[in-house]
Design an enzyme around this catalytic site. Structure first.
Site, PDB file in Angstrom:
ATOM      1  N   ASN A  11       0.929  -1.086   0.046  1.00  0.00           N
ATOM      2  CA  ASN A  11       0.149  -0.108  -0.077  1.00  0.00           C
ATOM      3  C   ASN A  11       0.988   1.194  -0.279  1.00  0.00           C
ATOM      4  O   ASN A  11       1.681   1.450   1.055  1.00  0.00           O
ATOM      5  CB  ASN A  11      -0.953  -0.077   1.204  1.00  0.00           C
ATOM      6  CG  ASN A  11      -1.783   1.368   1.468  1.00  0.00           C
ATOM      7  OD1 ASN A  11      -1.618   2.067   0.462  1.00  0.00           O
ATOM      8  ND2 ASN A  11      -2.453   1.219   2.449  1.00  0.00           N
ATOM      9  N   TRP A  12       1.062   1.778  -1.114  1.00  0.00           N
ATOM     10  CA  TRP A  12       2.071   3.057  -1.252  1.00  0.00           C
ATOM     11  C   TRP A  12       1.418   4.192  -0.614  1.00  0.00           C
ATOM     12  O   TRP A  12       2.179   5.098  -0.605  1.00  0.00           O
ATOM     13  CB  TRP A  12       2.420   3.126  -2.730  1.00  0.00           C
ATOM     14  CG  TRP A  12       2.969   2.048  -3.395  1.00  0.00           C
ATOM     15  CD1 TRP A  12       3.414   0.977  -2.696  1.00  0.00           C
ATOM     16  CD2 TRP A  12       3.705   1.868  -4.908  1.00  0.00           C
ATOM     17  NE1 TRP A  12       3.950   0.036  -3.636  1.00  0.00           N
ATOM     18  CE2 TRP A  12       4.105   0.581  -5.073  1.00  0.00           C
ATOM     19  CE3 TRP A  12       3.450   2.881  -5.598  1.00  0.00           C
ATOM     20  CZ2 TRP A  12       4.746   0.390  -6.176  1.00  0.00           C
ATOM     21  CZ3 TRP A  12       3.981   2.609  -6.986  1.00  0.00           C
ATOM     22  CH2 TRP A  12       4.706   1.137  -7.131  1.00  0.00           C
ATOM     23  N   LYS A  13       0.191   4.364  -0.293  1.00  0.00           N
ATOM     24  CA  LYS A  13      -0.427   5.529   0.323  1.00  0.00           C
ATOM     25  C   LYS A  13      -0.360   6.790  -0.552  1.00  0.00           C
ATOM     26  O   LYS A  13      -0.179   6.428  -1.827  1.00  0.00           O
ATOM     27  CB  LYS A  13       0.048   5.867   1.942  1.00  0.00           C
ATOM     28  CG  LYS A  13      -0.158   4.236   2.522  1.00  0.00           C
ATOM     29  CD  LYS A  13       0.055   4.586   3.966  1.00  0.00           C
ATOM     30  CE  LYS A  13      -0.232   3.285   4.799  1.00  0.00           C
ATOM     31  NZ  LYS A  13      -0.280   3.458   6.304  1.00  0.00           N
ATOM     32  N   HIS A  97      -9.742   1.128   4.795  1.00  0.00           N
ATOM     33  CA  HIS A  97      -8.214   1.466   5.510  1.00  0.00           C
ATOM     34  C   HIS A  97      -8.336   2.173   6.969  1.00  0.00           C
ATOM     35  O   HIS A  97      -9.526   3.249   6.741  1.00  0.00           O
ATOM     36  CB  HIS A  97      -7.084   1.823   4.746  1.00  0.00           C
ATOM     37  CG  HIS A  97      -5.732   1.858   5.178  1.00  0.00           C
ATOM     38  ND1 HIS A  97      -5.377   2.840   6.021  1.00  0.00           N
ATOM     39  CD2 HIS A  97      -4.717   1.119   4.816  1.00  0.00           C
ATOM     40  CE1 HIS A  97      -4.161   2.639   6.463  1.00  0.00           C
ATOM     41  NE2 HIS A  97      -3.782   1.394   5.747  1.00  0.00           N
ATOM     42  N   GLU A  99      -6.966   4.816   7.952  1.00  0.00           N
ATOM     43  CA  GLU A  99      -6.582   6.073   7.543  1.00  0.00           C
ATOM     44  C   GLU A  99      -8.039   6.607   6.863  1.00  0.00           C
ATOM     45  O   GLU A  99      -8.196   8.006   7.122  1.00  0.00           O
ATOM     46  CB  GLU A  99      -5.408   6.083   6.554  1.00  0.00           C
ATOM     47  CG  GLU A  99      -4.039   6.114   7.490  1.00  0.00           C
ATOM     48  CD  GLU A  99      -3.102   5.385   6.604  1.00  0.00           C
ATOM     49  OE1 GLU A  99      -2.887   5.749   5.435  1.00  0.00           O
ATOM     50  OE2 GLU A  99      -1.881   4.823   7.353  1.00  0.00           O
ATOM     51  N   GLU A 169      -5.277  -4.899  10.663  1.00  0.00           N
ATOM     52  CA  GLU A 169      -3.999  -3.672  10.808  1.00  0.00           C
ATOM     53  C   GLU A 169      -4.554  -2.893  12.045  1.00  0.00           C
ATOM     54  O   GLU A 169      -5.226  -2.075  11.995  1.00  0.00           O
ATOM     55  CB  GLU A 169      -4.381  -2.810   9.624  1.00  0.00           C
ATOM     56  CG  GLU A 169      -3.803  -3.378   8.223  1.00  0.00           C
ATOM     57  CD  GLU A 169      -3.266  -2.196   7.384  1.00  0.00           C
ATOM     58  OE1 GLU A 169      -2.461  -2.657   6.617  1.00  0.00           O
ATOM     59  OE2 GLU A 169      -3.931  -1.159   6.989  1.00  0.00           O
ATOM     60  N   GLY A 175       2.723   2.494  10.722  1.00  0.00           N
ATOM     61  CA  GLY A 175       3.550   3.482  10.547  1.00  0.00           C
ATOM     62  C   GLY A 175       4.089   3.898  11.937  1.00  0.00           C
ATOM     63  O   GLY A 175       4.828   5.106  12.042  1.00  0.00           O
ATOM     64  N   SER A 215       3.527  -1.810  10.470  1.00  0.00           N
ATOM     65  CA  SER A 215       5.008  -2.103  10.719  1.00  0.00           C
ATOM     66  C   SER A 215       5.698  -3.467  10.348  1.00  0.00           C
ATOM     67  O   SER A 215       6.643  -3.755  11.055  1.00  0.00           O
ATOM     68  CB  SER A 215       5.405  -1.545  12.074  1.00  0.00           C
ATOM     69  OG  SER A 215       5.032  -0.255  12.337  1.00  0.00           O
ATOM     70  N   GLY A 236       2.894  -0.971   4.331  1.00  0.00           N
ATOM     71  CA  GLY A 236       3.110   0.316   3.918  1.00  0.00           C
ATOM     72  C   GLY A 236       4.618   1.043   3.723  1.00  0.00           C
ATOM     73  O   GLY A 236       5.045   0.574   2.825  1.00  0.00           O
ATOM     74  N   GLY A 237       5.167   1.462   4.563  1.00  0.00           N
ATOM     75  CA  GLY A 237       6.483   1.814   4.498  1.00  0.00           C
ATOM     76  C   GLY A 237       7.415   0.927   3.764  1.00  0.00           C
ATOM     77  O   GLY A 237       8.058   1.375   2.993  1.00  0.00           O
TER      78      GLY A 237
HETATM   79  P1  13P Z   1       3.217   0.644   7.736  1.00  0.00           P
HETATM   80  O1  13P Z   1       3.666  -0.793   7.098  1.00  0.00           O
HETATM   81  O2  13P Z   1       3.743   1.621   7.138  1.00  0.00           O
HETATM   82  O3  13P Z   1       3.103   0.531   9.216  1.00  0.00           O
HETATM   83  O4  13P Z   1       1.722   0.670   7.199  1.00  0.00           O
HETATM   84  C1  13P Z   1       0.870  -0.411   7.202  1.00  0.00           C
HETATM   85  C2  13P Z   1      -0.472   0.072   6.616  1.00  0.00           C
HETATM   86  O5  13P Z   1      -1.199   0.966   6.645  1.00  0.00           O
HETATM   87  C3  13P Z   1      -0.901  -0.657   5.189  1.00  0.00           C
HETATM   88  O6  13P Z   1      -2.191  -0.453   4.703  1.00  0.00           O
END
Ligand code: 13P
Length: 256
Positions: A11-13, A97, A99, A169, A175, A215, A236-237
């Site tokens: 997920n590149w956000k 998600h 967010e 999640e 994050g 994470s 994510g990251g």
């Molecule tokens: P991180 O891997 O950056 O913690 O993000 C997880 C995430 O929200 C994937 O959708």
């Protein structure tokens, strides 16, 4: 060994221009070749879906989006439909998600409409569920996850349920570098599997992939991915660089 193939989704956000996306996908494809042991999905921002899709042509990497609107078309300024994603050969879409729930006030009912619309258009939803730190500390993790899961999947037929992917999640792990312990994650994953058994029966519940997100990185992935009900990761990251993302794919392929 589980009969479910592992799935690693990035997920590149809100990261990567169209050109950046081409470069990243090109590097991922070059590194993993046509490896067939693990399902891999990248979910770039909308503006990069087309360029990322071109860069992954001929590879086994699949394309996903990070969100969509439930309606097919119309006056919804700034929104994107399932049909538009399908036209760019997307196969997956992240829905609900945390967010989006937190910053864009998405409700379970609205997310459910998206899940239904995605399935109607042959897109595989990656439905995200998870508790906040306050909810965990209050002892309501399982209740929160149950509500989000049952509401998100309302009206989904048994026939289509096996194509849904669930992502657990925990919000406090996203994050933050604070990963759930393998016990914490497996407990919730097993609970989700149990809910799926109640909703769709055992045979279908055993087919649904339940990803962990929060994470996840190459150092902690092997232990998480070895858990019975953890079928992959939503990253994510660590999905923003080819090297770490490919290491995660390799870790998933190594799980027996
Ligand atoms: P991180 O891997 O950056 O913690 O993000 C997880 C995430 O929200 C994937 O959708």
């Amino acid at each position: 060994m589980s009969s479910r193939r592992k799935l690693i989704a990035g997920n590149w956000k809100m990261n990567k221009t169209s050109a950046d996306s081409t470069a990243l996908v090109t590097d991922i494809v070059a590194a993993i070749g046509r490896q067939a042991d693990v399902d891999v999905v990248v979910c770039p921002p909308f503006t990069s879906i087309e360029s990322a899709g071109k860069a992954l042509e001929g590879s086994t990497v699949k394309l996903g989006a990070q969100n969509m609107h439930p309606e097919a078309s119309g006056a919804f300024t700034g929104e994107i439909s399932a049909g538009m994603l399908r036209a760019l050969f997307a196969t997956h879409v992240i829905l609900g998600h945390s967010e989006r729930r937190a910053y864009f006030a998405e409700t379970d009912a609205f997310i459910n409409k998206k899940v239904i619309a995605a399935l109607k258009n042959q897109l595989k939803p990656i439905l995200c569920v998870g508790e906040t730190l306050a909810e965990r500390e209050a002892g309501s993790t399982l209740k929160v996850v149950q509500t989000q899961l049952e509401a998100g999947l309302e009206g989904v037929s048994k026939e289509l349920a096996a194509t849904v992917v669930i992502a657990y999640e925990p919000v406090w792990a996203i994050g933050t570098g604070k990963v759930a312990t393998t016990e914490q994650a497996q407990e919730v994953h097993a609970f989700i599997r149990g809910l799926l058994v109640k909703l769709f029966g055992d045979a279908i519940a055993q087919k649904v992939r339940i990803l962990y997100g929060g994470s996840m990185k190459p150092s902690n992935a092997p232990d998480l991915l070895a858990q019975k009900d953890i079928d992959g990761g939503l990253i994510g990251g660590a999905s923003l660089e080819a090297r770490s993302f490919v290491e995660l794919i390799t870790a998933a392929a190594a799980v027996k």
